[in-house]
Design an enzyme around this catalytic site. Structure first.
Site, mmCIF file in Angstrom:
data_model
loop_
_atom_site.group_PDB
_atom_site.id
_atom_site.type_symbol
_atom_site.label_atom_id
_atom_site.label_comp_id
_atom_site.label_asym_id
_atom_site.label_seq_id
_atom_site.Cartn_x
_atom_site.Cartn_y
_atom_site.Cartn_z
ATOM 1 N N HIS A 11 67.669 57.547 55.182
ATOM 2 C CA HIS A 11 67.680 58.421 54.022
ATOM 3 C C HIS A 11 68.747 58.075 53.000
ATOM 4 O O HIS A 11 68.732 58.604 51.880
ATOM 5 C CB HIS A 11 67.815 59.891 54.442
ATOM 6 C CG HIS A 11 66.980 60.816 53.618
ATOM 7 N ND1 HIS A 11 66.534 62.043 54.068
ATOM 8 C CD2 HIS A 11 66.488 60.707 52.357
ATOM 9 C CE1 HIS A 11 65.820 62.633 53.127
ATOM 10 N NE2 HIS A 11 65.783 61.841 52.085
ATOM 11 N N ASP A 43 63.374 68.022 54.895
ATOM 12 C CA ASP A 43 64.348 67.437 55.817
ATOM 13 C C ASP A 43 64.920 68.543 56.701
ATOM 14 O O ASP A 43 65.014 69.699 56.276
ATOM 15 C CB ASP A 43 65.468 66.802 54.983
ATOM 16 C CG ASP A 43 66.326 65.798 55.737
ATOM 17 O OD1 ASP A 43 66.471 65.937 56.966
ATOM 18 O OD2 ASP A 43 66.870 64.891 55.104
ATOM 19 N N HIS A 87 67.993 68.329 57.480
ATOM 20 C CA HIS A 87 69.388 68.322 57.042
ATOM 21 C C HIS A 87 69.458 68.315 55.516
ATOM 22 O O HIS A 87 68.623 67.680 54.868
ATOM 23 C CB HIS A 87 70.112 67.071 57.552
ATOM 24 C CG HIS A 87 69.889 66.778 59.008
ATOM 25 N ND1 HIS A 87 68.795 66.051 59.460
ATOM 26 C CD2 HIS A 87 70.609 67.106 60.104
ATOM 27 C CE1 HIS A 87 68.862 65.946 60.778
ATOM 28 N NE2 HIS A 87 69.936 66.580 61.196
ATOM 29 N N ASP A 103 71.998 66.941 53.703
ATOM 30 C CA ASP A 103 72.575 65.665 53.271
ATOM 31 C C ASP A 103 73.479 65.826 52.049
ATOM 32 O O ASP A 103 73.377 65.077 51.068
ATOM 33 C CB ASP A 103 71.470 64.649 52.986
ATOM 34 C CG ASP A 103 70.646 64.320 54.219
ATOM 35 O OD1 ASP A 103 71.166 64.474 55.333
ATOM 36 O OD2 ASP A 103 69.475 63.901 54.063
ATOM 37 N N HIS A 152 73.712 58.201 55.428
ATOM 38 C CA HIS A 152 72.398 58.811 55.195
ATOM 39 C C HIS A 152 72.514 60.329 55.082
ATOM 40 O O HIS A 152 71.526 60.989 54.729
ATOM 41 C CB HIS A 152 71.377 58.411 56.259
ATOM 42 C CG HIS A 152 71.604 58.977 57.626
ATOM 43 N ND1 HIS A 152 70.647 58.928 58.614
ATOM 44 C CD2 HIS A 152 72.673 59.590 58.203
ATOM 45 C CE1 HIS A 152 71.101 59.494 59.719
ATOM 46 N NE2 HIS A 152 72.323 59.896 59.490
ATOM 47 N N ASP A 160 61.585 63.162 54.894
ATOM 48 C CA ASP A 160 62.255 62.628 56.072
ATOM 49 C C ASP A 160 61.398 62.946 57.298
ATOM 50 O O ASP A 160 60.889 64.057 57.437
ATOM 51 C CB ASP A 160 63.631 63.289 56.202
ATOM 52 C CG ASP A 160 64.534 62.657 57.251
ATOM 53 O OD1 ASP A 160 64.074 62.433 58.380
ATOM 54 O OD2 ASP A 160 65.712 62.416 56.946
ATOM 55 N N ASP A 215 62.290 63.695 60.130
ATOM 56 C CA ASP A 215 62.787 64.822 60.921
ATOM 57 C C ASP A 215 62.503 66.178 60.284
ATOM 58 O O ASP A 215 62.870 67.219 60.847
ATOM 59 C CB ASP A 215 64.260 64.652 61.283
ATOM 60 C CG ASP A 215 65.226 64.820 60.121
ATOM 61 O OD1 ASP A 215 64.883 65.443 59.105
ATOM 62 O OD2 ASP A 215 66.371 64.317 60.233
ATOM 63 N N GLU A 218 63.422 57.433 57.233
ATOM 64 C CA GLU A 218 63.921 57.649 58.594
ATOM 65 C C GLU A 218 62.893 57.329 59.685
ATOM 66 O O GLU A 218 63.090 57.705 60.844
ATOM 67 C CB GLU A 218 64.460 59.073 58.782
ATOM 68 C CG GLU A 218 65.725 59.358 57.988
ATOM 69 C CD GLU A 218 66.976 58.652 58.511
ATOM 70 O OE1 GLU A 218 66.940 58.092 59.628
ATOM 71 O OE2 GLU A 218 68.000 58.661 57.789
#
Length: 308
Positions: free
Chosen positions: A98, A125, A127, A129, A142, A227, A229, A272
């Protein structure tokens, strides 16, 4: 999404974290049939291959910023490639981790500013970030792109942003792993953050609709950063940052279908994907299917897949 030409740009960026494997991501998307899928939906596709960025860097000690110079190089390359491509079609950036978005969003934001249009970013995502090279505890870059693209301090040596994205133009959907400092920044900055509890309580359609209405009212361009995830690990195992409780198959497709219906999306990150962790290409195939929904595949058109 009024253009009918997609431009694929591979970026096997594998230095935003220490666990290797994302370098194989761009070719995994191609192997999973991304080009043919887009063609079947009526889109012309130009594959510009993989950018020749740094491909390997030795691990730094725990607690130190990892692969700083390599990430800066990737950011410059991707920003230039993104700014060039978005003026010629709909760019799809095939990652890569990412940290790729440090460059892609910077480039498309510069283009949007040149068109006198605001850029909005949908961050799908687990997260947010929003760390910086000076605040990250892991040292993995990332986890920093949203801080960079919104013009936060701490990115010495990185390309100077010509058009930072206003924090209020960022929308996170799917959050379920947020640092305390990131939580505080989100609360103070005006970003929209939809975590999985909100989705459990109210569904995913309502908050996405509200955000898309804001983009439309502002006459904005919309960059989507997806992403792996963001998804429930049981359906998308090929990621090194799995967090339980992610978006389901139908929730993820609904997001993509709504984005297509909006006609607002102008660029896309797919990040990712670590094929080394995949199960017979399941995750790569799912990400291609989600991309198909973004580009117009309807529920009744979805093929039956066999994993035998």
């Amino acid at each position: 999404m009024r253009t009918q030409k997609c431009i694929l740009i591979g970026a096997g960026m594998d230095c935003g974290k220490r666990r290797r494997g994302c370098i194989m991501g761009p070719d995994a998307y191609r192997t999973a049939g991304l080009i043919d899928t887009l063609g079947d939906l009526g889109w012309q596709t130009e594959d510009r291959g993989n950018l020749p960025g740094p491909t390997w860097v030795a691990d730094t000690p725990p607690g130190e910023v990892h692969a700083l110079s390599e990430t800066i190089t990737w950011t410059r390359l991707l920003s230039e490639a993104a700014q060039a491509a978005i003026g010629q079609g709909f760019p799809i950036f095939l990652g890569g981790d990412h940290a790729l978005s440090l460059g892609t969003v910077a480039g498309v934001s510069a283009h949007a500013a040149g068109q006198d249009r605001p850029l909005f970013v949908l961050w799908l995502d687990a997260h947010p970030d929003i760390n910086t090279p000076t605040t990250t505890l892991s040292g993995n870059l990332h986890g920093t792109p949203v801080a960079y693209i919104t013009g936060q301090a701490g990115f010495d040596g990185f390309p100077t942003l010509t058009a930072p994205v206003p924090p209020e133009n960022i929308c996170f959907i799917g959050l379920r792993s947020v640092d305390a400092s990131e939580r505080n920044f989100i609360a103070q900055s005006g970003m929209t953050a939809i975590d999985m509890r909100q989705i459990d309580e109210h569904g995913i359609a309502a908050p996405l609709s509200a955000f898309l209405a804001r983009v439309a009212t502002a006459g904005g361009m919309l960059h989507v950063s997806l992403d792996v995830d963001f998804l429930e690990p049981a359906i998308a195992p090929a990621v090194g940052t799995t967090v339980p409780g992610g978006a389901t198959f139908r929730e993820a497709h609904l997001v993509m279908e709504m984005l297509h219906d909006s006609g607002l999306v102008s660029s896309l990150d797919l990040v990712e994907l670590n094929p080394f962790l995949d199960d017979r290409g399941r995750t790569a195939s799912l990400m291609v299917d989600l991309t198909a929904s973004l580009f117009g595949r309807r529920v009744f058109d979805r093929p039956t897949r066999s994993h035998s």
